[in-house]
Design an enzyme around this catalytic site. Structure first.
Site, PDB file in Angstrom:
ATOM      1  N   ASP A   1       5.148 -11.894  -7.106  1.00 60.39           N
ATOM      2  CA  ASP A   1       3.715 -12.130  -6.999  1.00 60.39           C
ATOM      3  C   ASP A   1       3.306 -12.022  -5.526  1.00 60.39           C
ATOM      4  OD1 ASP A   1       1.092 -13.294  -7.589  1.00 60.39           O
ATOM      5  OD2 ASP A   1       1.915 -15.100  -6.641  1.00 60.39           O
TER       6      ASP A   1
ATOM      7  N   ASP B   1      -0.168 -13.312  -3.652  1.00 64.15           N
ATOM      8  CA  ASP B   1      -0.814 -14.443  -2.975  1.00 64.15           C
ATOM      9  C   ASP B   1      -0.136 -15.764  -3.348  1.00 64.15           C
ATOM     10  OD1 ASP B   1      -2.535 -12.512  -1.971  1.00 64.15           O
ATOM     11  OD2 ASP B   1      -4.004 -12.817  -3.559  1.00 64.15           O
TER      12      ASP B   1
ATOM     13  N   CYS C   1      -3.517  -5.256 -10.661  1.00 61.34           N
ATOM     14  CA  CYS C   1      -4.575  -5.215 -11.670  1.00 61.34           C
ATOM     15  C   CYS C   1      -5.868  -5.616 -10.988  1.00 61.34           C
ATOM     16  CB  CYS C   1      -4.276  -6.180 -12.806  1.00 61.34           C
ATOM     17  SG  CYS C   1      -5.697  -6.418 -13.899  1.00 61.34           S
TER      18      CYS C   1
HETATM   19 MG   LIG Z   1       0.097 -16.290  -6.679  1.00 59.10          MG
HETATM   20 ZN   LIG Z   2      -5.703  -4.772 -15.442  1.00 58.00          ZN
END
Ligand SMILES: [Mg+2]
Ligand SMILES: [Zn+2]
Length: 196
Positions: free
Chosen positions: A9, A11, A90
């Protein structure tokens, strides 16, 4: 030959959770992230970033800003001899903003579209692969995609772990202080599986 991957991931996991990173100047790589990525590189793991950036759908910033931030991230890693194999994001939201970004996509985590794209682009041993993130949604993604899961206590992680986990249906397999500790534990556990 298939290789295992660590899906990471963004952030709160590789960089500070600062709310929406709506300008490259707000992006702050954690000081240990380069080392974490480098040991994955050196151990033969794919290191792949997967991030939701619905600020685009919300109209807070353009996809071009995401691309600039990711170039900045890649060059910061490169300076410390570390390399992400790929970055997938995304930019959608199912109910906010305007088309084409207001879209009930298949890639907004915890849906598996970003992992599916990576699996189409690389030969990945998904059974050995891990998802590392600071939010419960990352743990749900791991379950949905059939990956092992690690929660980091950076970003939202410590608060989610201490205050929210009573309501969770799933628990992470590993809880780590940060991305560097998670990378070390993942490599160790995988090695322990390989040598009975
Ligand atoms: Mg995060
Ligand atoms: Zn998406």
């Amino acid at each position: 030959m298939k290789r295992p991957a660590v899906f990471i991931d963004r952030d709160g996991t590789i960089s500070e959770e600062v709310g929406y990173v709506n300008h490259p100047s707000r992006f702050r790589l954690f000081p240990y992230s380069s080392e974490a990525i480098r040991i994955l590189n050196e151990s033969g793991w794919l290191a792949i970033l997967v991030t939701n950036q619905a600020g685009v759908a919300r109209g807070y910033f353009s996809e071009d800003v995401i691309k600039q931030i990711h170039q900045q991230l890649e060059s910061a890693l490169h300076e410390e001899s570390a390399r992400l194999d790929a970055i997938y994001y995304c930019a959608h939201h199912p109910s906010i903003g305007e088309p084409p970004y207001r879209f009930d996509c298949d890639c907004r985590k915890p849906k598996t579209g970003l992992i599916d794209r990576a699996a189409a682009d690389f030969e990945i041993d998904l059974e050995r692969s891990w998802m590392v993130g600071d939010r419960y949604g990352d743990i749900e993604l791991a379950r949905n995609a059939g990956l092992h899961s690690a929660l980091v206590l950076s970003g939202y992680g410590r608060g989610e772990w201490e205050y929210q986990r009573d309501s969770w249906k799933l628990e992470p397999e590993v809880v780590a202080e940060n991305l560097l500790e998670a990378a070390k534990v993942i490599i160790e556990r995988d090695a322990a599986r390989a040598t009975p």
